[in-house]
Design a protein around this motif. Sequence first.
Motif, short mmCIF file in Angstrom:
data_model
loop_
_atom_site.label_atom_id
_atom_site.label_comp_id
_atom_site.label_asym_id
_atom_site.label_seq_id
_atom_site.Cartn_x
_atom_site.Cartn_y
_atom_site.Cartn_z
N PHE A 95 8.37 -26.48 25.60
CA PHE A 95 8.01 -26.24 24.21
C PHE A 95 8.49 -27.39 23.32
O PHE A 95 7.77 -27.83 22.42
CB PHE A 95 8.58 -24.92 23.71
CG PHE A 95 8.29 -24.66 22.25
CD1 PHE A 95 6.99 -24.48 21.82
CD2 PHE A 95 9.32 -24.63 21.32
CE1 PHE A 95 6.71 -24.26 20.47
CE2 PHE A 95 9.05 -24.41 19.97
CZ PHE A 95 7.74 -24.24 19.55
N ALA A 96 9.70 -27.88 23.56
CA ALA A 96 10.19 -29.03 22.80
C ALA A 96 9.31 -30.25 23.03
O ALA A 96 9.02 -31.01 22.10
CB ALA A 96 11.64 -29.34 23.18
N GLN A 97 8.87 -30.46 24.26
CA GLN A 97 7.96 -31.56 24.55
C GLN A 97 6.64 -31.38 23.82
O GLN A 97 6.06 -32.36 23.32
CB GLN A 97 7.72 -31.66 26.06
CG GLN A 97 8.96 -32.12 26.84
CD GLN A 97 8.73 -32.11 28.34
OE1 GLN A 97 8.12 -31.19 28.89
NE2 GLN A 97 9.23 -33.13 29.02
N TRP A 98 6.16 -30.15 23.73
CA TRP A 98 4.93 -29.86 22.99
C TRP A 98 5.07 -30.23 21.52
O TRP A 98 4.14 -30.74 20.90
CB TRP A 98 4.58 -28.38 23.15
CG TRP A 98 3.51 -27.86 22.23
CD1 TRP A 98 3.68 -27.23 21.04
CD2 TRP A 98 2.10 -27.96 22.42
NE1 TRP A 98 2.47 -26.91 20.48
CE2 TRP A 98 1.47 -27.35 21.31
CE3 TRP A 98 1.30 -28.50 23.43
CZ2 TRP A 98 0.09 -27.26 21.18
CZ3 TRP A 98 -0.08 -28.42 23.30
CH2 TRP A 98 -0.68 -27.81 22.18
N PRO A 101 6.14 -35.55 18.46
CA PRO A 101 7.37 -36.27 18.09
C PRO A 101 8.20 -35.58 17.02
O PRO A 101 9.15 -36.17 16.51
CB PRO A 101 6.82 -37.60 17.57
CG PRO A 101 5.52 -37.21 16.94
CD PRO A 101 4.94 -36.14 17.82
N ALA A 102 7.86 -34.36 16.64
CA ALA A 102 8.66 -33.63 15.65
C ALA A 102 10.03 -33.29 16.22
O ALA A 102 10.23 -33.25 17.44
CB ALA A 102 7.94 -32.34 15.25
N LYS A 103 10.98 -33.05 15.34
CA LYS A 103 12.32 -32.63 15.74
C LYS A 103 12.34 -31.10 15.85
O LYS A 103 11.63 -30.40 15.12
CB LYS A 103 13.36 -33.10 14.73
CG LYS A 103 13.47 -34.62 14.62
CD LYS A 103 14.47 -35.03 13.57
CE LYS A 103 13.91 -34.81 12.16
NZ LYS A 103 12.75 -35.65 11.85
N GLY A 123 15.06 -21.50 28.51
CA GLY A 123 15.19 -22.84 27.97
C GLY A 123 13.94 -23.51 27.43
O GLY A 123 13.62 -24.62 27.86
N PRO A 124 13.22 -22.91 26.49
CA PRO A 124 12.03 -23.58 25.95
C PRO A 124 12.31 -24.92 25.28
O PRO A 124 11.45 -25.80 25.25
CB PRO A 124 11.49 -22.57 24.92
CG PRO A 124 12.06 -21.26 25.32
CD PRO A 124 13.41 -21.58 25.88
N ALA A 125 13.54 -25.08 24.76
CA ALA A 125 13.89 -26.32 24.06
C ALA A 125 15.16 -26.93 24.65
O ALA A 125 15.97 -27.52 23.95
CB ALA A 125 14.07 -26.06 22.57
N ALA A 126 15.32 -26.79 25.97
CA ALA A 126 16.51 -27.32 26.63
C ALA A 126 16.11 -28.04 27.92
O ALA A 126 15.22 -27.56 28.64
CB ALA A 126 17.49 -26.20 26.95
N LEU A 162 15.98 -34.35 26.88
CA LEU A 162 15.12 -34.22 25.71
C LEU A 162 15.80 -34.94 24.56
O LEU A 162 17.02 -34.79 24.37
CB LEU A 162 14.90 -32.75 25.34
CG LEU A 162 14.15 -31.87 26.35
CD1 LEU A 162 14.29 -30.40 25.96
CD2 LEU A 162 12.68 -32.26 26.42
N ASP A 163 15.04 -35.69 23.77
CA ASP A 163 15.66 -36.46 22.69
C ASP A 163 15.24 -36.00 21.30
O ASP A 163 15.56 -36.65 20.30
CB ASP A 163 15.34 -37.95 22.86
CG ASP A 163 13.85 -38.25 22.84
OD1 ASP A 163 13.05 -37.33 22.55
OD2 ASP A 163 13.48 -39.41 23.11
N ASN A 164 14.55 -34.84 21.22
CA ASN A 164 14.10 -34.37 19.90
C ASN A 164 14.64 -32.99 19.54
O ASN A 164 14.11 -32.31 18.67
CB ASN A 164 12.57 -34.34 19.84
CG ASN A 164 11.95 -33.32 20.79
OD1 ASN A 164 12.46 -33.10 21.89
ND2 ASN A 164 10.85 -32.71 20.37
#
Length: 337
Positions: A95-98, A101-103, A123-126, A162-164
């Motif tokens: 989900f974070a990758q989706w 480039p937003a944070k 972990g959708p954003a981990a 993940l960097d965002n």
Amino acid sequence: QGSLPGVTCYEAGHPVPDAASFAATQAVLDLTAALQPEDTVLFLLSGGGSALFEKPLIDPAELQDITRQLLASGADITELNTIRKRLSAVKAGRFAQWCAPAKVEAVVLSDILSDPLDMIASGPAAPDPTTASQAQALVAKYGLQLSSAAHACLARETAKSLDNVRTQVIGSVRELCRAAETECRSLGYEPVLLTDELDCEAREAGRFLAAILRSHAGEGRKLAFLAGGETVVRLTGQGLGGRNQELALGAAAGLAGLRRAAVISVGSDGTDGPTDAAGGYADGDTLEELTARGLVPHEVLTQNNAYYALRAVDGLIFTGPTGTNVNDIAVALLQGS
């Protein structure tokens, strides 16, 4: 209770995702499509998200079947999520990758011991430290029946960084145990925190707590032994119940005959398994009351039918939805002389 301006609420399935889960998740994906670098997604996450927030990479019916297989196997939550995060388009950091480039600002209520971000709601954003080989080993361990498409998903590695994303955990079972300690102390009990990482079969946890009470009975002290965490239930029957109800029923034999002693176990979300109860209660009279009704705890547990047995002896606890989810807590009480 009522609508919130600017917020759309979806009710979805748990612990097995359903069509409402898939529809709600698609709505989130539509909302976050084509974000820009200057955008920020506020992502509020809690336990239960593995079922509620889901976009399958395999046939939805198979995902539901695999989830049921794992739930019935006695697999713990980290094993369960190691498998299902790989079968999802929104878990394991996807989900974070989706959103890139937003944070993504993730605010988390943890329902997993030690608060592993990759396991809370899968972990959708981990980033995901687990490996494909670990997932495949679990398939063999539990004899899961999977399609070739599911096997292919398990063989793919997941994002390891993940960097965002920035994440903060605002609640967990540790805070739940601290709050319980404070409440017990205010009621005149001497609280003893046994663990905030309880992780074993529910009925065995109940037997253990009953044994602790029996060891301290007669000391004349007013004691409250606390155990937070998440037990598991191995399905061997077709009855109705939940892990907290099984824990309470598992304590009944060990408590038999003890005066001023009880074991209480509840889910912090107010729901225990697929029932309307939050958990269960047993004391020194529970076994006798069950026996008088022709109910044998060992047989009831073999049938996984704790709900009806506890209901027969007024041993169910009802709270209604609490609005949070940070694991379970079991309390073993001695009132002293």
